[in-house]
Scaffold this motif. Structure first.
Motif, PDB file in Angstrom:
ATOM      1  N   GLU A 134       0.854  -1.182   0.000  1.00 40.02           N
ATOM      2  CA  GLU A 134       0.000   0.000   0.000  1.00 40.02           C
ATOM      3  C   GLU A 134       0.895   1.238   0.000  1.00 40.02           C
ATOM      4  OE1 GLU A 134      -3.524   1.034   2.958  1.00 40.02           O
ATOM      5  OE2 GLU A 134      -1.574   1.652   3.772  1.00 40.02           O
ATOM      6  N   VAL A 135       0.810   2.012  -1.086  1.00 35.62           N
ATOM      7  CA  VAL A 135       1.538   3.276  -1.186  1.00 35.62           C
ATOM      8  C   VAL A 135       0.510   4.380  -0.952  1.00 35.62           C
ATOM      9  CG1 VAL A 135       3.080   4.695  -2.583  1.00 35.62           C
ATOM     10  CG2 VAL A 135       3.026   2.206  -2.909  1.00 35.62           C
ATOM     11  N   GLU A 136       0.773   5.243   0.014  1.00 37.86           N
ATOM     12  CA  GLU A 136      -0.279   6.160   0.461  1.00 37.86           C
ATOM     13  C   GLU A 136       0.284   7.522   0.839  1.00 37.86           C
ATOM     14  OE1 GLU A 136      -3.665   4.777   3.163  1.00 37.86           O
ATOM     15  OE2 GLU A 136      -2.396   5.895   4.549  1.00 37.86           O
ATOM     16  N   LEU A 166      -1.928  -7.144   9.197  1.00 30.17           N
ATOM     17  CA  LEU A 166      -0.623  -6.737   9.720  1.00 30.17           C
ATOM     18  C   LEU A 166       0.062  -5.896   8.657  1.00 30.17           C
ATOM     19  CD1 LEU A 166       1.544  -6.953  11.975  1.00 30.17           C
ATOM     20  CD2 LEU A 166       2.473  -8.917  10.731  1.00 30.17           C
ATOM     21  N   LYS A 167       0.347  -4.642   8.997  1.00 27.86           N
ATOM     22  CA  LYS A 167       1.074  -3.767   8.088  1.00 27.86           C
ATOM     23  C   LYS A 167       2.549  -3.840   8.433  1.00 27.86           C
ATOM     24  CE  LYS A 167      -2.496  -0.522   6.717  1.00 27.86           C
ATOM     25  NZ  LYS A 167      -2.772   0.890   6.365  1.00 27.86           N
ATOM     26  N   CYS A 168       3.365  -4.159   7.415  1.00 30.58           N
ATOM     27  CA  CYS A 168       4.797  -4.362   7.606  1.00 30.58           C
ATOM     28  C   CYS A 168       5.562  -3.338   6.772  1.00 30.58           C
ATOM     29  CB  CYS A 168       5.208  -5.768   7.161  1.00 30.58           C
ATOM     30  SG  CYS A 168       4.098  -7.089   7.692  1.00 30.58           S
ATOM     31  N   PRO A 169       6.689  -2.830   7.265  1.00 27.29           N
ATOM     32  CA  PRO A 169       7.448  -1.851   6.488  1.00 27.29           C
ATOM     33  C   PRO A 169       7.924  -2.440   5.168  1.00 27.29           C
ATOM     34  CG  PRO A 169       8.723  -2.654   8.367  1.00 27.29           C
ATOM     35  CD  PRO A 169       7.329  -3.175   8.546  1.00 27.29           C
ATOM     36  N   ALA A 170       7.795  -1.660   4.111  1.00 24.21           N
ATOM     37  CA  ALA A 170       8.211  -2.097   2.775  1.00 24.21           C
ATOM     38  C   ALA A 170       9.402  -1.267   2.321  1.00 24.21           C
ATOM     39  CB  ALA A 170       7.064  -1.947   1.778  1.00 24.21           C
ATOM     40  N   VAL A 171      10.304  -1.893   1.589  1.00 21.72           N
ATOM     41  CA  VAL A 171      11.456  -1.184   1.034  1.00 21.72           C
ATOM     42  C   VAL A 171      10.958  -0.261  -0.064  1.00 21.72           C
ATOM     43  CG1 VAL A 171      13.655  -1.415  -0.160  1.00 21.72           C
ATOM     44  CG2 VAL A 171      12.986  -3.093   1.571  1.00 21.72           C
ATOM     45  N   SER A 172      11.432   0.975  -0.044  1.00 25.37           N
ATOM     46  CA  SER A 172      10.923   1.973  -0.977  1.00 25.37           C
ATOM     47  C   SER A 172      11.217   1.632  -2.425  1.00 25.37           C
ATOM     48  CB  SER A 172      11.520   3.346  -0.643  1.00 25.37           C
ATOM     49  OG  SER A 172      11.233   4.280  -1.637  1.00 25.37           O
ATOM     50  N   GLY A 173      12.464   1.340  -2.740  1.00 24.46           N
ATOM     51  CA  GLY A 173      12.823   1.073  -4.123  1.00 24.46           C
ATOM     52  C   GLY A 173      12.804   2.319  -4.988  1.00 24.46           C
ATOM     53  N   LEU A 212      -2.371   0.534  -4.695  1.00 25.91           N
ATOM     54  CA  LEU A 212      -1.862  -0.782  -4.317  1.00 25.91           C
ATOM     55  C   LEU A 212      -1.037  -1.346  -5.469  1.00 25.91           C
ATOM     56  CD1 LEU A 212      -5.026  -2.403  -2.653  1.00 25.91           C
ATOM     57  CD2 LEU A 212      -3.090  -1.306  -1.517  1.00 25.91           C
ATOM     58  N   VAL A 213       0.154  -1.853  -5.131  1.00 30.62           N
ATOM     59  CA  VAL A 213       1.022  -2.458  -6.144  1.00 30.62           C
ATOM     60  C   VAL A 213       1.489  -3.821  -5.643  1.00 30.62           C
ATOM     61  CG1 VAL A 213       1.800  -0.229  -7.010  1.00 30.62           C
ATOM     62  CG2 VAL A 213       3.084  -1.340  -5.205  1.00 30.62           C
ATOM     63  N   PRO A 214       1.721  -4.774  -6.548  1.00 32.05           N
ATOM     64  CA  PRO A 214       2.242  -6.075  -6.122  1.00 32.05           C
ATOM     65  C   PRO A 214       3.619  -5.922  -5.487  1.00 32.05           C
ATOM     66  CG  PRO A 214       1.405  -6.166  -8.375  1.00 32.05           C
ATOM     67  CD  PRO A 214       1.481  -4.718  -7.996  1.00 32.05           C
ATOM     68  N   GLU A 215       3.888  -6.730  -4.486  1.00 30.81           N
ATOM     69  CA  GLU A 215       5.194  -6.681  -3.823  1.00 30.81           C
ATOM     70  C   GLU A 215       6.292  -6.991  -4.832  1.00 30.81           C
ATOM     71  OE1 GLU A 215       7.366  -8.365   0.216  1.00 30.81           O
ATOM     72  OE2 GLU A 215       5.722  -9.496  -0.681  1.00 30.81           O
ATOM     73  N   GLY A 216       7.372  -6.228  -4.764  1.00 31.61           N
ATOM     74  CA  GLY A 216       8.495  -6.439  -5.664  1.00 31.61           C
ATOM     75  C   GLY A 216       8.458  -5.586  -6.909  1.00 31.61           C
TER      76      GLY A 216
END
Length: 236
Positions: free
Chosen positions: A4-6, A60-67, A182-186
């Motif tokens: 989730e990018v917000e 559960l919201k988990c930190p995602a690498v920005s990229g 919303l974007v797929p992980e990776g």
């Protein structure tokens, strides 16, 4: 799994008219109650993990690498979290975080240490159903925040994708808007960030500073000790 990018923004009296002007479609209004859980000494949130139950559904919201490129203004105004909605996966991930914390030796309270050691020794902890809260007791998790939100939601189609905009009014008197993709992980998040920046520009939103979310304001008002710990850890 999705990310989730917000970007959050301040709601003003003209926001619904602005959304209509740029072609947003209202998809409904609803009220929901959120409950957030953590250990008494904030093991999860100090690692930027947010365990939530919304009307019986767990996430559960988990930190995602920005990229993305560091220093990018749009990047700095947005949050990115992986979302886990499968309860067995949530229970497994939370157990893993607690075991890692025990291995790091961060626990100083003996009773809490005994509880975490118990979890660490039993990696095959029974998976519980959504309406069975025994797993919360087993992992020594307690509710630290609970509030209701009145939400009006909109969607916009941009570049063959859907952007969602939510207008939230919390029952503790805070109103905030959210632009979400919303974007797929990776997957590279730059395109999502650009779409969010485009919608923000169409709505005439200022890009000077990051806007606080409901949780930030709730903790600041009602859980000052927890809030101070998160500020010190640079989570908020």
């Amino acid at each position: 799994m999705t990310v989730e990018v917000e970007r959050k923004f301040v709601c003003d009296a003209e926001i619904m008219g602005k959304l209509q002007d740029i072609g947003a479609k209202c998809i409904g209004q609803r009220q929901f109650r959120d409950q957030y859980f953590d250990s008494p000494n904030f093991i999860l949130t100090l690692k930027d993990f947010w365990l939530r139950c919304r009307e019986g559904l767990w996430e559960l919201k988990c930190p995602a690498v920005s990229g993305t490129t560091a220093g990018n203004d749009t990047d700095a105004l947005c949050t990115r979290y992986r979302e886990i909605t499968s309860l067995p996966l949530i229970q497994s991930e939370v157990s893993r975080i607690i075991r890692e914390c025990a291995a790091e030796g961060r626990e100083s309270n003996s009773s809490q240490r005994e509880q975490i050691d118990k979890v660490a020794e039993n990696e095959d902890t029974e998976i519980c159903s959504a309406d069975d809260t025994k797993w919360l007791d087993d992992l020594n998790l307690v509710c630290f925040a609970e509030f209701k939100t009145e939400r009006r939601s909109y969607t916009l189609e941009r570049e063959a994708s859907v952007v969602r905009v939510d207008l939230d009014q919390a029952d503790f008197g805070y109103c905030v808007g959210e632009i979400e993709v919303l974007v797929p992980e990776g997957v590279d998040m730059n395109a999502a960030l650009q779409r969010i920046a485009g919608i923000a520009e169409e709505l005439g939103l200022s890009s000077e500073k990051k806007v606080n979310g409901k949780m930030h304001v709730y903790l600041q008002r009602y859980r000052p000790e927890h809030y101070a710990e998160l500020l010190s850890a640079r989570i908020l």
